[in-house]
Design an enzyme around this catalytic site. Structure first.
Site, PDB file in Angstrom:
ATOM      1  N   GLU A  44      41.605  45.354  36.342  1.00 27.20           N
ATOM      2  CA  GLU A  44      40.373  45.963  35.837  1.00 27.20           C
ATOM      3  C   GLU A  44      39.469  46.432  36.978  1.00 27.20           C
ATOM      4  O   GLU A  44      38.883  47.510  36.897  1.00 27.20           O
ATOM      5  CB  GLU A  44      39.580  44.961  34.973  1.00 27.20           C
ATOM      6  CG  GLU A  44      40.338  44.449  33.781  1.00 27.20           C
ATOM      7  CD  GLU A  44      41.032  43.114  34.008  1.00 27.20           C
ATOM      8  OE1 GLU A  44      41.046  42.302  33.082  1.00 27.20           O
ATOM      9  OE2 GLU A  44      41.569  42.902  35.117  1.00 27.20           O
TER      10      GLU A  44
ATOM     11  N   CYS B  61      35.866  40.025  35.958  1.00 28.57           N
ATOM     12  CA  CYS B  61      36.047  41.402  35.504  1.00 28.57           C
ATOM     13  C   CYS B  61      35.025  41.741  34.424  1.00 28.57           C
ATOM     14  O   CYS B  61      34.514  42.852  34.376  1.00 28.57           O
ATOM     15  CB  CYS B  61      37.468  41.615  35.009  1.00 28.57           C
ATOM     16  SG  CYS B  61      38.689  41.446  36.336  1.00 28.57           S
TER      17      CYS B  61
END
Length: 148
Positions: A58, A89
């Site tokens: 991510e 993330c």
């Protein structure tokens, strides 16, 4: 036939990146960020390869998408990721103001939705379970191989 603009299409793209991570001995997670039906950022876990604990799929995809747009915000974008994002993330996704997150398999130990962590932006929509079986099977196979 699979539409090029469907959630399934984009998740399959993320899944192919997860397979690449698997082949490289990384935790098999892949991510793509889409804006206007175009993939503008992609990434797969490269923690071992780069020796960087923040090199999650991510995070790499966010950096690529922000660079593509020339903007730190991704409000009109969708992240497709094979495994539910972790708190790190999730924090980055909060600050990017990502519009929507679609993940494959839940992450019961660390996932932001599974743990009901309030780290995502309140306007971010989050949907789980797309290609859940395939995503879960790949990560389970990875950890089973590590144990053997």
């Amino acid at each position: 036939m699979l539409s090029i603009y469907s959630d399934e299409y984009y998740m399959k793209q993320a899944f192919m990146l997860a397979e690449k991570a698997f082949e490289e001995g990384e935790v098999p997670i892949g991510a793509v960020i889409v804006s206007g039906h175009k993939i503008i950022g992609k990434g797969y876990n490269q923690v071992e390869k780069l020796g960087d604990a923040t090199a999650h799929a991510e995070m790499i995809a966010i950096s690529a998408a922000s660079g593509y747009l020339g903007s730190k915000t991704l409000e009109n974008c969708t992240l497709y990721v094979t495994i539910e994002p972790c708190p790190m993330c999730g924090g980055a996704l909060y600050w990017s103001r990502i519009g929507k997150i679609v993940f494959g398999a839940p992450e019961p130990k660390f996932g932001v939705k599974s743990k009901q962590l309030a780290v995502l932006h309140p306007k971010t929509e989050i949907v789980g379970g797309l290609m859940e079986f395939e995503c879960r099977e790949l990560i389970q196979r990875f950890f089973l191989n590590k144990r053997n």
